[in-house]
Design an enzyme around this catalytic site. Sequence first.
Site, PDB file in Angstrom:
ATOM      1  N   GLY A 164       0.807  -1.228   0.000  1.00 15.97           N
ATOM      2  CA  GLY A 164       0.000   0.000   0.000  1.00 15.97           C
ATOM      3  C   GLY A 164       0.835   1.270   0.000  1.00 15.97           C
ATOM      4  N   GLY A 179       2.525   3.679   1.577  1.00 14.57           N
ATOM      5  CA  GLY A 179       3.048   3.860   2.928  1.00 14.57           C
ATOM      6  C   GLY A 179       3.591   5.255   3.167  1.00 14.57           C
ATOM      7  N   ARG A 180       3.780   5.991   2.086  1.00 16.72           N
ATOM      8  CA  ARG A 180       4.273   7.366   2.234  1.00 16.72           C
ATOM      9  C   ARG A 180       3.777   8.262   1.103  1.00 16.72           C
ATOM     10  NH1 ARG A 180      10.578   6.983   0.438  1.00 16.72           N
ATOM     11  NH2 ARG A 180      10.395   5.216  -0.961  1.00 16.72           N
ATOM     12  N   LYS A 225       4.367  12.332  -2.580  1.00 14.11           N
ATOM     13  CA  LYS A 225       5.184  11.203  -2.104  1.00 14.11           C
ATOM     14  C   LYS A 225       6.162  11.737  -1.062  1.00 14.11           C
ATOM     15  CE  LYS A 225       8.309   7.537  -3.602  1.00 14.11           C
ATOM     16  NZ  LYS A 225       8.823   6.813  -4.770  1.00 14.11           N
ATOM     17  N   ASP A 250       8.724   5.413   8.058  1.00 13.66           N
ATOM     18  CA  ASP A 250       8.403   6.699   8.684  1.00 13.66           C
ATOM     19  C   ASP A 250       7.513   7.583   7.811  1.00 13.66           C
ATOM     20  OD1 ASP A 250      10.140   7.344   6.699  1.00 13.66           O
ATOM     21  OD2 ASP A 250      11.727   8.133   7.993  1.00 13.66           O
ATOM     22  N   ARG A 272      -1.889  -0.489  -9.779  1.00 17.06           N
ATOM     23  CA  ARG A 272      -0.779  -1.390 -10.136  1.00 17.06           C
ATOM     24  C   ARG A 272      -1.278  -2.821 -10.215  1.00 17.06           C
ATOM     25  NH1 ARG A 272       3.038   1.557  -6.795  1.00 17.06           N
ATOM     26  NH2 ARG A 272       2.042   3.599  -6.702  1.00 17.06           N
ATOM     27  N   ASP A 275       4.081  -4.626  -7.380  1.00 12.11           N
ATOM     28  CA  ASP A 275       3.481  -3.394  -6.833  1.00 12.11           C
ATOM     29  C   ASP A 275       4.054  -2.150  -7.501  1.00 12.11           C
ATOM     30  OD1 ASP A 275       5.673  -4.607  -5.218  1.00 12.11           O
ATOM     31  OD2 ASP A 275       5.734  -2.633  -4.298  1.00 12.11           O
ATOM     32  N   ASN A 276       5.099  -2.319  -8.288  1.00  9.72           N
ATOM     33  CA  ASN A 276       5.675  -1.173  -9.006  1.00  9.72           C
ATOM     34  C   ASN A 276       5.375  -1.238 -10.503  1.00  9.72           C
ATOM     35  OD1 ASN A 276       6.737  -0.072  -6.676  1.00  9.72           O
ATOM     36  ND2 ASN A 276       8.698  -1.099  -6.902  1.00  9.72           N
TER      37      ASN A 276
END
Length: 581
Positions: free
Chosen positions: A165, A167-168, A188, A200, A265, A335-336
């Site tokens: 997912g 994440g950032r 992003k 993070d 994706r 996922d990319n």
Amino acid sequence: MKMCNIHTVLVFAVVLAASFTPVHVLEFCQSTDRDCHSHDKTSSDTIKSRWNRTVSNLIQDLDQFSVSCEKLIEAFPIDEVDGNFVRTVKNCIFSRSIPTPLKGPLRLAAVSKDVIEGILDLDMAVTQAEEFLHYASGGRLLLGSDPLAHRYGGHQFGYWAGQLGDGRAHSLGQYTNRKGDAWELQLKGSGKTPYSRSGDGRAVIRSSVREFLCSEAMHSLGVPTSRAASLIVSDQPVIRDQFYNGNVKTERGAVVLRLAPSWFRIGSLEILAQSGEVDLLRKLLNFVINEHFSSISSEDPDKYLVFYSTVVNDTAHLIAQWMSVGFAHGVCNTDNFSLLSITIDYGPFGFMEAYDPNFVPNTSDDEGRYRIGAQANVGLFNLEKLLMTLSAVLSEKQQKEANIILKGYADIYQMRIHQLFKAKLGLLGEEEDDDYLTAFLLKMMEDAQSDFTMTFRQLSEASAQQLHDRNFTQMWALADLSSHKLFSDWLSLYLLRLSRQQNDSDADHQRRMRNVNPRYVLRNWMAESAIRKAEENDFSEVELLHHVLSSPFVTQETAEEAGYAARPPQWAKRLKVSCSS
Ligand code: AMP
Ligand code: MG
């Protein structure tokens, strides 16, 4: 030449040839076609008033700029839980997630006029306002924005990795511009989401400079890609162990405002199939087809099959294009891999310098799974995963047909490589030995470790006479190549092949070749040099690279002075990039 193992070489050549789309090249006014008419018969006054009118059409105030999230929010169930804490999410496609503002001071490190004006209809002046820094880094939300983080999964380095997912990243909403094109805006590096796992939610300056520059450079090379509007850097400390060797450093946070027609994706579909959410899988597929595959009828009983066939075809074309410019993505996980077959998620990518099928840009990729010469096969692996995912919505008969479609992937790829490399060599028509000519050249380049970009470029710049006389002063890549003992044999074949092209002069084929063989690509050392300065708040080299790489086929004085077409400096050999970003 008999010593070339033609089979091996051709396999790689097949894996290597990239698709040649004769657009972009020499289209100086891609996104601002209003500027392209200075040669027409209109008087300069008319031009001026047309220009003024166009300028005033651009949005002057960011408070007037709005995006829409309705389509996605109405189409799909949204995560019922709120808050940016890490969790396993089920039965939805998105979670609501508010970006976490970067700590100031904020600075605008780069901005793409092409995107700001040509896609977002914004006047460039808005990017100079203080508020732009906040809008473009998550501190302030655009009108209409209801930020979402997307739930997806993926196969990473060959294995199912479960929930990944955004994440950032935060999707801000969709903007439909005056041309009628719809773009999904995304930040992003904008903080934690439910998908941040142990991360993070941040991105550092070095990876953000690379993403900004490369997505814009790929667009100018004619390769389908997400775009980058801006790059904001902050003083927010971000801790990274860049090479996973315990050498932890404090870097600084940055946010890229990036755009794509869609960010879905292969992994977007995979997670739904993996967790048995077949109704939602069908819903997402229907949405993607309706929104992005206009040639497929929603009534067509074979629509998922036609969709699959399109993705197979377009993925083959995309990877062929990567190969034609020597681009290695670095992390070709499912996922990319975009369902729209555009290049997304720039990480430890690299442009191959010395020609080497085993070139691995990502130092974290120990086994070289994503080496440049394996990309076509990895594409096949990813398409197999897509097919497994689609099995849930395909009949048995359709599954069989889908398998046949997948078997056609290699041929599509090979055909595209064939076209692209023929164009790179300036060849017209079809001759039996054309693939051999390419494969022979690539094998010599591999032996001589000659530079991929500049060998083709200098072949485009040298006249037949120069080639014949081996007059390679200033042509360092060709000088390297010509040290190969079979160079003369190859050259004779090549010059003969060119001489058989009727009505094609030296100047003609040179022009064609220069339009497909870039003189400038984003080499690691160039990005690194710009990054070092950017980390000191000097963005001049980012700007220079952005400018130079927006016309990669045109020789430019500033680029030559900067050495961008010269032999890479010695220190470049020691450079490494990793997944840490
Ligand atoms: P990537 O390799 O950048 O495509 O990322 C793979 C996955 O890791 C995606 O789900 C990303 O959102 C996530 N990810 C990468 N870096 C971070 C980070 N610093 N914080 C949170 N998630 C991250
Ligand atoms: Mg990714």
